[in-house]
Write an enzyme that holds these catalytic residues in place. Structure first.
Site, PDB file in Angstrom:
ATOM      1  N   HIS A  13       3.010  -2.456 -11.271  1.00 21.57           N
ATOM      2  CA  HIS A  13       2.806  -1.103 -10.747  1.00 21.57           C
ATOM      3  C   HIS A  13       3.388  -0.957  -9.348  1.00 21.57           C
ATOM      4  O   HIS A  13       3.571   0.174  -8.878  1.00 21.57           O
ATOM      5  CB  HIS A  13       1.302  -0.810 -10.718  1.00 21.57           C
ATOM      6  CG  HIS A  13       0.918   0.552 -11.205  1.00 21.57           C
ATOM      7  ND1 HIS A  13       1.733   1.358 -11.974  1.00 21.57           N
ATOM      8  CD2 HIS A  13      -0.231   1.270 -11.030  1.00 21.57           C
ATOM      9  CE1 HIS A  13       1.101   2.495 -12.250  1.00 21.57           C
ATOM     10  NE2 HIS A  13      -0.082   2.462 -11.687  1.00 21.57           N
ATOM     11  N   ASN A  36      -2.513   6.853  -7.476  1.00 21.93           N
ATOM     12  CA  ASN A  36      -2.880   8.128  -8.088  1.00 21.93           C
ATOM     13  C   ASN A  36      -2.904   9.304  -7.126  1.00 21.93           C
ATOM     14  O   ASN A  36      -3.001  10.451  -7.550  1.00 21.93           O
ATOM     15  CB  ASN A  36      -4.242   8.005  -8.775  1.00 21.93           C
ATOM     16  CG  ASN A  36      -4.203   7.083  -9.975  1.00 21.93           C
ATOM     17  OD1 ASN A  36      -3.170   6.525 -10.316  1.00 21.93           O
ATOM     18  ND2 ASN A  36      -5.346   6.905 -10.616  1.00 21.93           N
TER      19      ASN A  36
END
Length: 204
Positions: A19, A66
């Site tokens: 990620h 996020n």
């Protein structure tokens, strides 16, 4: 001036995760083009520099993936940067490991950092999509992207990061198709069968 943002999660726990390939790309760019020292601004670690005469603000948002759009949106508004002049490097599970694609606009395709950016900038920023592969089952995706790259993946990963940095003048000039082609010329993606790709993603 353009903004280049690499997406990832802050902290040593996440440093080598799939990620965080966007953070890795940002670091490679800063090193290749000798950007200035890192400092804190816009809820990010930023570095400033030039790529063949074009001023670049390089960002690694520290908001966690996020909420990446909060940081990039703040900087874009401050400098009055249009979405077309924002390039975002991020992991892409829908591309095989080592594949690279440029894209402008569209949806988030399940990438929450991209979704956050869309909420702040609209969809028309430029995405540098860096393939990390899919583990084969939806239930495994979260663990896949939040796990470290395997030792066997390091050769293609290092090659891809270096290629993204070396070919950057094309992206800075707005020549995304040419940039994509040059990155893949410098760092051809490893050839996997679907089964091999799934096994590599699972660390088998």
């Amino acid at each position: 001036m353009i903004i280049i943002a690499g997406l990832g999660n802050p902290g040593a726990k996440y440093e080598k995760n799939r990620h965080n390939i966007g953070f890795m790309a940002a670091d490679a760019i800063a090193q290749r083009w000798r950007f200035g020292s890192p400092r804190a601004k816009f809820q990010s670690v930023i570095q400033e520099g030039e790529v063949e005469g074009t001023r670049v603000l390089l960002m690694k948002p520290q908001t966690f993936m996020n909420s990446s759009g909060n940081a990039v949106g703040e900087a874009a508004r401050f400098y009055k940067i249009a979405p077309k002049d924002v390039i975002v490097f991020h992991d892409e599970i829908d591309l095989a490991p080592g594949r690279f694609r440029m894209k402008t606009g569209g949806g988030a395709a399940g990438q929450n950092g991209v979704r956050s950016l869309i909420s702040q900038l609209g969809p028309d920023f430029r995405r540098a999509r860096m393939g990390v592969g899919h583990p084969g089952e939806a239930a495994l995706v979260h663990g896949h992207v939040l796990s470290d790259f395997h030792k066997a993946e390091q050769p293609w990963l290092e090659a891809l990061l270096n290629a993204c940095a070396d070919a950057l003048p094309f992206a800075v000039a707005g020549e995304d198709e040419r940039y994509q082609g040059e990155v893949m010329r410098l760092a051809p993606a490893p050839k996997f069968s679907p089964r091999q790709a799934a096994q590599a993603a699972k660390g088998e």
